[in-house]
Design an enzyme around this catalytic site. Structure first.
Site, PDB file in Angstrom:
ATOM      1  N   ARG A 194     -27.542   0.584  -1.252  1.00  0.00           N
ATOM      2  CA  ARG A 194     -28.753   1.350  -1.590  1.00  0.00           C
ATOM      3  C   ARG A 194     -29.290   2.120  -0.392  1.00  0.00           C
ATOM      4  O   ARG A 194     -29.402   1.587   0.710  1.00  0.00           O
ATOM      5  CB  ARG A 194     -29.828   0.387  -2.091  1.00  0.00           C
ATOM      6  N   ALA A 249     -42.265  -2.138 -10.971  1.00  0.00           N
ATOM      7  CA  ALA A 249     -41.709  -1.741 -12.272  1.00  0.00           C
ATOM      8  C   ALA A 249     -42.575  -2.279 -13.399  1.00  0.00           C
ATOM      9  O   ALA A 249     -42.925  -1.550 -14.337  1.00  0.00           O
ATOM     10  CB  ALA A 249     -40.272  -2.234 -12.398  1.00  0.00           C
ATOM     11  N   GLU A 278     -35.747   6.466   7.627  1.00  0.00           N
ATOM     12  CA  GLU A 278     -35.006   5.206   7.574  1.00  0.00           C
ATOM     13  C   GLU A 278     -33.530   5.531   7.582  1.00  0.00           C
ATOM     14  O   GLU A 278     -33.132   6.696   7.507  1.00  0.00           O
ATOM     15  CB  GLU A 278     -35.401   4.404   6.331  1.00  0.00           C
ATOM     16  N   SER A 283     -35.801   1.998  -3.790  1.00  0.00           N
ATOM     17  CA  SER A 283     -35.994   1.001  -4.842  1.00  0.00           C
ATOM     18  C   SER A 283     -37.364   1.077  -5.509  1.00  0.00           C
ATOM     19  O   SER A 283     -37.463   0.974  -6.731  1.00  0.00           O
ATOM     20  CB  SER A 283     -35.764  -0.401  -4.288  1.00  0.00           C
ATOM     21  N   ARG A 320     -27.079   0.509   5.964  1.00  0.00           N
ATOM     22  CA  ARG A 320     -27.379  -0.911   6.226  1.00  0.00           C
ATOM     23  C   ARG A 320     -26.154  -1.813   6.268  1.00  0.00           C
ATOM     24  O   ARG A 320     -26.116  -2.767   7.044  1.00  0.00           O
ATOM     25  CB  ARG A 320     -28.319  -1.443   5.138  1.00  0.00           C
ATOM     26  N   HIS A 327     -31.299  -9.214   0.966  1.00  0.00           N
ATOM     27  CA  HIS A 327     -32.483  -8.372   0.766  1.00  0.00           C
ATOM     28  C   HIS A 327     -32.591  -7.768  -0.635  1.00  0.00           C
ATOM     29  O   HIS A 327     -33.661  -7.790  -1.231  1.00  0.00           O
ATOM     30  CB  HIS A 327     -32.440  -7.261   1.812  1.00  0.00           C
ATOM     31  N   HIS A 337     -30.336  -7.007   4.683  1.00  0.00           N
ATOM     32  CA  HIS A 337     -31.141  -6.189   5.587  1.00  0.00           C
ATOM     33  C   HIS A 337     -30.752  -6.585   7.011  1.00  0.00           C
ATOM     34  O   HIS A 337     -30.723  -7.773   7.336  1.00  0.00           O
ATOM     35  CB  HIS A 337     -32.632  -6.427   5.344  1.00  0.00           C
ATOM     36  N   LYS A 342     -44.620 -15.096 -14.001  1.00  0.00           N
ATOM     37  CA  LYS A 342     -44.493 -16.545 -13.794  1.00  0.00           C
ATOM     38  C   LYS A 342     -45.395 -17.047 -12.675  1.00  0.00           C
ATOM     39  O   LYS A 342     -45.601 -18.238 -12.534  1.00  0.00           O
ATOM     40  CB  LYS A 342     -43.041 -16.929 -13.528  1.00  0.00           C
ATOM     41  N   GLY A 392     -41.433   1.719   2.757  1.00  0.00           N
ATOM     42  CA  GLY A 392     -42.080   2.723   1.967  1.00  0.00           C
ATOM     43  C   GLY A 392     -41.316   3.153   0.739  1.00  0.00           C
ATOM     44  O   GLY A 392     -40.504   2.415   0.204  1.00  0.00           O
TER      45      GLY A 392
HETATM   46  C1  SIN Z   1     -37.641  -1.809   5.122  1.00  0.00           C
HETATM   47  O1  SIN Z   1     -38.815  -1.544   5.332  1.00  0.00           O
HETATM   48  O2  SIN Z   1     -36.792  -1.854   5.993  1.00  0.00           O
HETATM   49  C2  SIN Z   1     -37.226  -2.142   3.713  1.00  0.00           C
HETATM   50  C3  SIN Z   1     -37.253  -0.944   2.886  1.00  0.00           C
HETATM   51  C4  SIN Z   1     -36.249  -1.053   1.784  1.00  0.00           C
HETATM   52  O3  SIN Z   1     -35.579  -2.083   1.645  1.00  0.00           O
HETATM   53  O4  SIN Z   1     -36.069  -0.064   1.071  1.00  0.00           O
END
Ligand code: SIN
Length: 530
Positions: free
Chosen positions: A378, A23, A120, A383, A282, A343, A236, A42, A56
């Protein structure tokens, strides 16, 4: 107590960006086409949560895919708390932003000349672009960092820790920061953009690097900004559990490519919990793992990669393969021991769809911001996309606005707190992390939350009392963020997405609203229908 005064004028910086993840870097590059940018970070420019992102970046670029399908997946996983308009913006503008990344030279992996796409959890299509197999964040960070370093309109100041936002006439007029040499400097700015990332460090076990201390959220909240949905932290499901190795992320794409979860008895369990099995959302997978660990009286489960050949594992996941090997675990031969770890924060500083916070002159972008795209959970790999889409929108909003002249006219005074010893800071940080892991983890209960809030009572000194050690400032930020998280979790008397209350285990439709905190005030914003 010593007193510190800053007298005007202070160093002007038309656009001030705090943070150097995707970002911060991307917004700096975009904004440099509008005016001079000063980027404060920082740590070093390359050190951020982004650099550790493996899986990704999601974008509907495949002809078989569409932004509408991406929208539907995101909304479904967010369990009623995504703001539909924000998700529409994310999925429709995201494809163009990813093409820009390609133009910036990010070396996404290719298959027959076009970006290779992986899958994913909870994505109905293969739509995740990746780079160097499983080092997508590192590659994005490298490419953008190179462009930032070469850009004459961007001044980077590393090892510069912001300790306070400068407010005058109810507008953010810049920041006060401690520089690498320990001196203090005030930066005045017509727009300050917080891109400070997440706060995984409030937990004892996290996939986040040590810099993820929620600084921007604490700074904005203490200056009077609203923060929202702070109860929603994503765990995660699969962080490496191989002490003394660190809790290294084992990307969800490993399951996307066929990895299976087994308990310590060797039983595959995810089909018993969800129709999408290993690729369930997740929050579902993390809770299932917790249950299996309890049932088998174990502190881990295993990821079984036996459906992949050793060559496929080495080629597709070179970073995970090498890292595990460094710690003596050959994942081409052995199953990977894993357990969930904190995570990603879905909530954050409340923003509109142009990144504007509730304080004029102050913007937020990326994990630190909450424009409403993630809801209660999410969708994986949304992200990095969020950082690009809203960084672009902030730039366009500022391009069209009339720059204000920073307006610091009065002497700004702070009380200086005596330094705390590094040992005390380390043990206080550890105490906070253990408390949060025990009471604000995957499962929560009202009794534990109430006690934790009492334990983490606000510091006695006011916001205008500062200490100049970065480690102390981080600790204070962690405490502020932890209190906001617990407070939000207590307020939400239901279970939804990543927020699971053992004392309120059902999802309650009347709670389909955002929890907004500003100062001591709590507000609720209903989620608009699609
Ligand atoms: C992962 O590679 O499992 C993380 C990807 C994410 O948190 O979007």
């Amino acid at each position: 107590m010593a007193r510190l005064s800053i007298l005007p004028p202070v160093a002007p910086a038309p656009f001030l960006i705090i943070g150097s993840g995707i970002a911060g870097l991307y917004t700096a590059l975009q904004l440099s086409s509008v005016g001079q940018v000063v980027l404060l970070t920082k740590d070093r420019l390359e050190e951020s949560n982004t650099a550790y992102a493996q899986g990704g970046i999601a974008a509907a670029i495949d002809p078989q895919d569409s932004p509408q399908l991406h929208y539907e997946d995101t909304i479904r996983v967010g369990v009623g708390l995504c703001i539909p308009e924000a998700v529409t913006v994310l999925v429709h503008e995201g494809t163009e932003r990813v093409r820009e990344l390609i133009q910036y030279g990010v070396p996404f992996d290719l298959l027959e000349g076009i970006p290779a796409l992986t899958k994913e959890a909870a994505h109905s299509r293969r739509r995740i672009l990746h780079a160097d197999g499983d080092a997508t964040g590192r590659e994005i960070s490298r490419s953008l960092t190179r462009h930032v370093a070469e850009n004459p309109r961007i001044t980077v100041m590393e090892e510069t820790m912001v300790i306070s936002l400068l407010m005058e006439k109810e507008r953010c007029q810049g920041v006060l920061a401690v520089l690498a040499d320990g001196s203090l400097k005030a930066f005045a700015s017509s727009a300050t953009i917080l891109c400070t990332g997440g706060c995984g460090q409030v937990y004892a076990t996290t996939t986040n690097p040590s810099v993820a201390t929620g600084d921007g959220i604490a700074l904005a909240y203490l200056a009077g900004a609203s923060v929202s949905n702070m109860e929603f932290i994503q765990f995660h499901p699969t962080a490496l559990y191989f002490p003394p190795a660190p809790r290294f992320l084992i990307s969800e794409t490993v399951r996307g490519e066929g990895g299976l979860l087994r308990n310590t008895r060797g039983e595959r369990f995810m089909p018993n919990y969800h129709e999408l099995a290993e690729l369930a959302p997740r929050d579902v997978v993390s809770r299932a793992i917790l249950q299996e660990m309890e049932r088998t009286e174990s502190d881990r489960v295993y990821l079984d990669l036996s459906s992949l050949t050793p060559e496929q594992i080495r080629n597709r996941f070179p970073n995970i393969f090498e890292t595990c090997l460094q710690y003596g675990l050959d994942i081409t031969e052995e199953k990977i021991p894993v357990a969930p770890a904190a995570h990603y924060l879905m909530g954050g500083i409340t923003t509109d769809l142009t990144g504007q916070t509730t304080i004029p002159g102050l913007y937020a972008c990326g994990e630190t911001a909450d424009p409403g795209v993630h809801g209660a959970n999410r969708l994986a790999s949304n992200s990095l996309l969020e950082g690009l889409v809203f960084g672009h929108r902030i730039t366009e909003a500022l391009r069209q606005s009339t720059p204000t002249v920073p307006y610091i006219t009065e002497d700004i005074s702070y009380n200086l707190k005596q330094e705390t010893s590094p040992e005390t800071i380390t043990s206080d940080r550890r105490f906070l992390q253990e408390l949060m892991s025990a009471q604000m983890g995957i499962l929560r209960h009202g009794d534990g939350l109430v006690k934790s809030l009492e334990t983490l009572s606000p510091p006695e000194q006011e916001a205008t009392t500062i200490c100049l050690t970065p480690a102390y400032i981080e600790l204070q930020n962690l405490r502020t963020v932890a209190r906001l998280m617990i407070k939000s979790a207590l307020i939400r008397r239901e279970s939804r997405g990543s927020h699971y209350r053992e004392d309120y285990p059902s999802t309650d439709p009347t709670w389909r609203r955002r929890t907004i905190i500003s100062g001591s005030k709590v507000d609720y914003w209903p989620i608009p229908d699609e």
